[in-house]
Scaffold this motif. Structure first.
Motif, PDB file in Angstrom:
ATOM      1  N   PRO A 263     -30.267 -18.732   1.112  1.00  0.00           N
ATOM      2  CA  PRO A 263     -30.742 -20.389   1.336  1.00  0.00           C
ATOM      3  C   PRO A 263     -32.362 -20.283   0.755  1.00  0.00           C
ATOM      4  N   ALA A 264     -32.851 -19.049   0.659  1.00  0.00           N
ATOM      5  CA  ALA A 264     -34.218 -19.204   0.199  1.00  0.00           C
ATOM      6  C   ALA A 264     -34.104 -19.303  -1.462  1.00  0.00           C
ATOM      7  N   GLU A 265     -33.220 -19.042  -2.005  1.00  0.00           N
ATOM      8  CA  GLU A 265     -32.952 -19.130  -3.453  1.00  0.00           C
ATOM      9  C   GLU A 265     -32.224 -20.553  -4.022  1.00  0.00           C
ATOM     10  N   SER A 266     -32.029 -21.365  -2.639  1.00  0.00           N
ATOM     11  CA  SER A 266     -31.074 -22.502  -3.080  1.00  0.00           C
ATOM     12  C   SER A 266     -31.903 -23.639  -2.610  1.00  0.00           C
ATOM     13  N   HIS A 267     -32.797 -23.640  -1.786  1.00  0.00           N
ATOM     14  CA  HIS A 267     -33.439 -24.935  -1.665  1.00  0.00           C
ATOM     15  C   HIS A 267     -35.104 -24.418  -1.081  1.00  0.00           C
ATOM     16  N   SER A 268     -35.974 -25.633  -1.531  1.00  0.00           N
ATOM     17  CA  SER A 268     -37.495 -25.095  -0.944  1.00  0.00           C
ATOM     18  C   SER A 268     -37.383 -25.626   0.489  1.00  0.00           C
ATOM     19  N   SER A 269     -36.505 -25.702   1.296  1.00  0.00           N
ATOM     20  CA  SER A 269     -36.775 -25.928   2.689  1.00  0.00           C
ATOM     21  C   SER A 269     -36.138 -25.487   3.551  1.00  0.00           C
TER      22      SER A 269
END
Ligand SMILES: Cc1ncc(C[n+]2csc(CCOP(=O)(O)OP(=O)(O)O)c2C)c(N)n1
Length: 829
Positions: free
Chosen positions: A295-301
């Motif tokens: 997730p940390a690489e997939s979206h900034s939220s």
């Protein structure tokens, strides 16, 4: 802030309770227990550092296994509705049924895994609560009047959903894993986890919901607008009750939901009149991974769902390992959709048991998470323990049932077709082109005059804009045969006459009501009060649908929608207009994956029309070319039609032909810009009241020409003007109006009239590496029976046109004079 400090600051007790609850309603989801594997840790929130009875109660409601985001919704009534549901005791669900459904979902995957080891199936294990979630959505929706469900989803869990939600027999799915005769699908068809399926979902009360899972390409989220358009068409067909009866359910991956622009574009029109479906249910089948990406690489939220906060709609995060909470959220989401006609997002947070597909080894990239996952028991075991039911016999029974289904699949002679077309498709067909498909498209002068009368008048007291008044006066003269018909009027007459015949018409595009080039004026605006009057809406016979909408500033999501609409409204002329033709490349996925290949992959037809303004007029690289070459490259086996009408009557007949033939094929029309007002492209009314669309316009003035110029669109008119100027009588100018299917017979006939021609020349405005050149040369050579075919074009270029108006003029003059050059050498610049 120390725990308790916030409480101490508040004194009035009633207010205090409200403030405490308000804090949890606002921020509680950030501390909710949402991740079965515990990787998504609660966020430290000083606002929630509260103690006491009220805080404990509020924490219980908002920081359990459901995290609700709803305080961004401006309507107090909606917030209150959600707060009330969140703060009330949840009804005890039918836990044995939930358990059975989970057992079925998980064992189904395990059976596939054992029987078809090494085959991709995109298992749902880790998020199997999706199945009872969909049950609860459909049960609640059916109690509120839904009898049709349109489901869009990608690969993850698709086979499971086909069986458990759409109601296909497991044997039908297994059959797709068995070998089929390769000769039956050579070069066409699609893989099993992209196919559509039709079936019935039966609720425990015995209600039937007709289900349709939309066929989709690999391109994640590309199916979203298509499903929206399809649902909208189904709703429109039903009428006033349509939004209640047809529910759209969309399943998304967490990485795709956050990352794909087409979905952002689709979500944007959820509440816009021309595109709304009255709210759809969205489930993010969230496994906190996308292929190998975390997730940390997939979206900034924190949550992949954050995109949805652009709209005032609720987002419910729920821990996929608490099935009771999951079904509670499903019911709440369906009830909310029906109460407020709003989309709802459900973020079902679980994990992914295997690699991205089962052949991937996830321990290479996520070794720690997968160590945890490997040691984690399946949900059916966790849940059966929780509710105190021994599920082992149930699991065994399901295994046996699936074993029998697999045997049955082995014995099937043919792979069963999973989807069924609704009866409204009975009158239409695809396949190869045949001349016998043609129909009359001419309309009597009396009928044209009658339609024109309605098109050019407006109610008494309507304050018309003086410029529009003048335009309507001119159009009235066109309708009476006193003035040649221009493109704008030809289109209006095509729409109007179709509507009078009972053929529905729907058009959308950016600024399409007025028309980018001020050419359409389908909506008249009262200059005193901005009231809208649609002359075309006065024409439909038998309540035929007429809709024309300015679209949002999107290409992919609007073209996808209109393609979808055309899929469930085959009797309609459905058109999408690009502002300039080149903007259509923003919708390339829809064009490649659905429009060009849909019939080949899925045997699914569409008659959608793309209107693409095209022409080299010195407006620079971005507004000149609609990229004819792209569509020609996609053309094979009569999958699409590609046309460039060079006069108004041709446009009229082409539109009518598209609607009136029973052949349903996408139609790409390169539409004019300057030609809209060029008198040479206007047509006498008699050309609308007689004749048909001509795929080739022969040169009526020349016989036995020494030189034959073949071209398409505006350049042909420029060549004619040049020929007149030169007083040239030995050059024929032939307009190719339909580029695909290639009109070989018509061109052969025209070439035969100039059998002794010395030069046959293809002339195009586009650079050598663009336009129709590469497609045309071999075909023209075939028609010319081996005679070499020359070409005139701009030099090959990386961008379609020059940015300088002056340079454009020089180039255009050179092109035209080269077309008339007497040498028979290849006239390259
Ligand atoms: C537009 C597009 N880009 C890339 C891919 C390749 N791809 C297939 S699945 C996948 C990961 C999807 O992750 P997620 O949306 O979280 O769904 P999951 O597979 O985890 O269920 C990728 C990158 C694709 N199918 N479509």
């Amino acid at each position: 802030m120390a725990r308790g400090q916030a409480t101490a600051d508040i004194d009035a007790t009633g207010t205090k309770r409200e403030l405490i609850f308000d804090a949890f309603r606002r921020w509680g989801y950030l501390q909710a227990d949402l991740d079965p594997l515990g990787d998504l840790q609660p966020v430290a929130m000083p606002e929630l550092d509260l103690e006491g009875k009220d805080a404990a109660a509020a924490r219980g409601f908002y920081c359990g296994t459901i995290g609700a985001e709803f305080m961004h919704i401006p309507e107090a009534e909606r917030r209150r509705w959600i707060a009330q549901r969140m703060e009330s005791e949840a009804a005890t669900p039918d836990r044995e049924r939930i358990l059975e459904r989970i057992v079925r979902a998980e064992i189904f995957e395990q059976v596939l895994q054992t029987r078809y080891l090494g085959t991709k199936r995109y298992s749902l294990e880790g998020d199997a609560a999706l199945i009872p979630l969909l049950d609860s959505v459909l049960e609640a929706a059916s109690n509120l009047g839904a009898d049709q469900g349109v489901v869009a989803m990608s690969h993850r869990g698709r086979l499971n959903v086909m069986v458990h939600t759409v109601g296909r027999a497991a044997a039908d799915v297994f059959a797709r894993f068995e070998d089929v005769d390769p000769r039956s699908v050579l070069g066409s068809g699609d893989v099993k986890y992209h196919l559509g399926a039709t079936g019935v979902f039966v609720t425990p009360e015995g209600n039937h919901v007709g289900m349709h899972l939309v066929s989709n390409p690999s391109h994640l989220e590309a199916v979203d607008p298509v499903a929206m358009g399809r649902a909208r068409a189904k709703q429109t067909r039903i009428g006033a009750d349509g939004r209640r009866r047809v529910l759209t359910i969309m399943l998304h991956g967490d990485a795709a939901f956050a990352g794909q622009g087409i979905w952002a574009e689709t979500l944007n029109y959820a509440g816009i009149e021309g595109f709304s479906v009255g709210g759809s249910i969205h489930v993010i089948v969230n496994n906190l991974i996308g292929f190998t990406t975390v997730p940390a690489e997939s979206h900034s939220s924190r949550f992949s769902s954050d995109l949805a906060k652009r709209l005032p709609i609720p987002i419910f995060h729920v821990n996929a390992e608490d099935p009771d909470a999951v079904v509670r959220v499903g019911r709440m989401a369906a009830d909310y959709r029906y109460e407020f006609a709003s989309p709802v997002i459900i973020d079902l947070i679980g994990y992914r048991k295997h690699g991205h597909s089962e052949v991937d080894d996830p321990t290479i990239t996520q070794p720690l998470r997968y160590r945890k996952i490997q040691a984690h028991p399946p949900l059916w075991q966790i849940y059966s323990q929780k509710i105190g039911v021994d599920a082992a016999p149930m699991a065994e029974k399901v295994r046996e049932e699936l074993g029998a289904a697999q045997k049955a699949a082995e014995e099937l002679e043919k792979v069963p077709v999973m989807r069924q077309l609704p009866p409204y498709w009975n009158a239409y067909h695809g396949g190869r082109y045949k001349a016998s498909l043609e129909v009359d498209t001419a309309v009597s002068a009396d009928e044209l005059a009658a339609v024109s009368g309605t098109l050019t008048s407006y109610p008494n007291g309507f304050h018309i804009h003086p410029k529009v008044k003048k335009l309507l006066e001119q159009r009235a003269e066109m309708g009476d045969g006193k003035r040649p018909v221009d493109f704008g009027m030809a289109e209006a007459l095509a729409f109007g006459t179709l509507l009078r015949q009972g053929t529905p018409v729907r058009l959308s595009g950016q600024d399409s009501r007025r028309g980018t080039f001020n050419q359409r004026h389908a909506a008249l605006i009262d200059i005193e009060n901005e009231e809208v009057y649609l002359p075309l809406a006065q024409l439909p016979a038998g309540n035929a649908l007429f809709e024309i909408y300015n679209s949002t500033l999107s290409e992919a999501a609007i073209l996808g929608f209109e393609y979808g609409f055309s899929r469930d409204f085959p009797e309609a002329l459905v058109l999408w207009e690009a502002q300039f033709g080149d903007f259509a490349n923003g919708a390339q996925i829809v064009i490649d994956q659905f429009i060009a290949a849909g019939e080949d992959k899925w045997n699914l037809l569409s008659g959608v029309v793309l209107l693409l303004p095209h022409g080299y007029e010195g407006q620079g690289p971005e507004h000149s070319s609609a990229r004819i070459e792209r569509y020609l490259q996609l053309a094979a086996r009569d999958n699409i039609q590609i046309c460039q009408p060079s006069n108004a009557a041709q446009y009229f007949h082409l539109l009518r032909r598209q609607a009136l033939r029973s052949w349903r094929k996408p139609l790409v029309i390169f539409t004019p810009k300057s030609m809209l007002r060029n008198p040479v492209a206007a047509s006498p009314l008699s050309d609308l009241s007689s004749g048909r669309f001509q795929t080739v316009i022969p040169d009526a003035e020349t016989q036995n020409a020494a030189r034959v110029l073949i071209c398409t669109g505006k350049i042909g008119h420029e060549l004619i003007a040049e020929r007149t100027k030169r007083k040239d009588t030995s050059t024929a100018i032939v307009f190719l109006e339909q580029l695909y299917p290639f009109p070989e017979a018509e061109l052969t006939a025209e070439f035969a009239r100039h059998a002794a021609a010395r030069d046959i020349v293809w002339v195009q405005e586009e650079p050598a590496n663009m336009g129709a050149l590469a497609f045309m040369l071999p075909r023209l050579e075939r028609v010319a029976r081996g005679k070499p075919v020359l070409s005139v074009k701009r030099s090959a270029s990386a961008s379609p046109a020059t940015g300088s108006g002056g340079a454009h003029e020089v180039e255009q003059r050179t092109l035209i004079s080269l077309a008339f050059a007497t040498t028979s050498t290849n006239a390259q610049q």
